[in-house]
Structures are given as structure tokens and as C-alpha cells.
Design an enzyme around this catalytic site. Sequence first.
Site, PDB file in Angstrom:
ATOM      1  N   CYS A  17       0.723  -1.031   0.162  1.00 31.03           N
ATOM      2  CA  CYS A  17      -0.034   0.177   0.024  1.00 31.03           C
ATOM      3  C   CYS A  17       0.947   1.441   0.048  1.00 31.03           C
ATOM      4  CB  CYS A  17      -1.107  -0.060   1.158  1.00 31.03           C
ATOM      5  SG  CYS A  17      -0.369   0.319   2.760  1.00 31.03           S
ATOM      6  N   ARG A  72      -3.403  -0.310   5.547  1.00 32.19           N
ATOM      7  CA  ARG A  72      -4.196  -1.343   4.779  1.00 32.19           C
ATOM      8  C   ARG A  72      -3.156  -2.647   4.585  1.00 32.19           C
ATOM      9  NH1 ARG A  72      -5.314   2.211  -0.488  1.00 32.19           N
ATOM     10  NH2 ARG A  72      -3.333   3.196   0.042  1.00 32.19           N
ATOM     11  N   ASP A  92      -8.430 -16.856 -11.708  1.00 30.93           N
ATOM     12  CA  ASP A  92      -7.645 -16.147 -12.744  1.00 30.93           C
ATOM     13  C   ASP A  92      -6.712 -15.251 -12.377  1.00 30.93           C
ATOM     14  OD1 ASP A  92      -6.644 -15.067 -15.433  1.00 30.93           O
ATOM     15  OD2 ASP A  92      -8.651 -14.015 -15.618  1.00 30.93           O
TER      16      ASP A  92
END
Length: 185
Positions: free
Chosen positions: A49, A55, A155
Amino acid sequence: ASSSSDAGGEGAVRAGRRRAFGRGSALGPRYTALAVWMGAGLVKVLVVCSGNICRSPMAEGILARIASRRGVEIEVCSAGTFRIADRPAAPHAVAGCLERGSDISGIRSQALTADLLREADHVLCMEVEHREEMLAIEHGAASRIHLLGTFDPADPSPRSRTRSAAAQRSSATCGIGSGGAAKRG
């Protein structure tokens, strides 16, 4: 970064931690799929971050706790693009993680480095700007950098080029303004 199930509790992050990967570690609701996706073998995850005081330490603690609960062998480390070093995690981040069973009080901020990027198997960042800064440091990391709010373990290609709503909410909570500088006071 070092997290483990020890006397400090499941998901505790030991004080005096980090400069790079190397000590034992552990992984969470969006992160649960990531833990399963990582599967077998030791995987090194770097969470990035801006300041590495809100965060990314929170994500590090949550990832460590979930991995530990699921028996997934990973090392989690976090860093910041603002190059702020040796500051503790923000009090509201520590409190929020404690409410969720993760103790991040021992995490100290560290600057993002090329070595950290090279060592990581996967890099999870909060904003597109973080990805761009990382690519300027280490071009070869492109396929391993994922925007956390849009990361899909099914993915893992870095598809998103826009800032996620989750990252925007997290930035507001942590006092990060749209100009990229941490609000003081």
C-alpha cells in the site's frame, strides 16, 4: 514479516519483525480463495500500500491468520511505496485486526524495495498507482502483481487497470486522500 500460531495467538505477528521474507508465516473471506489457490508448497506473498501503516499490515495479518487456520504454508510480508520506515501500524488498524483475531501490533513499516519484489511469488497491491510504482522498480514483476480488490484466484492474471471500490473505501478509512498523501492530524 513473521506470523504464526504461537503463544501470541493465532495470526499474531511477532514484534521486531521484518526486513524481508525469511521467517515462518501464514493466510482470509476474499483471502480464503487465495489460500486455497496457493495450495501446496511455500509461497511468498508481498502486500503493498502507500504507507505500510494501515491497509497492507491489515491484509498481512488477515492473510497470515487465514493461512494458519487452513494449514497453508506461506510467508507474508508488507511494504509501502511512500518509503516510510519503522513506524507501527495505525492504532485503528491494530484495533480492527484484533477484532478479527489478528494481532498486527508488532508490524513496523518498511519501504518497498526491488529485493522484496524479486523475492515475492505474488504481490497484492491496493491501487493501480502502486502497481505502476512497482513496475518502475522491477519490470519483471508484472505477471506477479495483482490488484487486491479485483484479484481472482481462479484467474491470477493482472487484468484490472482501475482502482477498486474496496481500495477506495480502505483509503478513506485509513486517511489516504486522492492526492496520494496521508492526512495528518
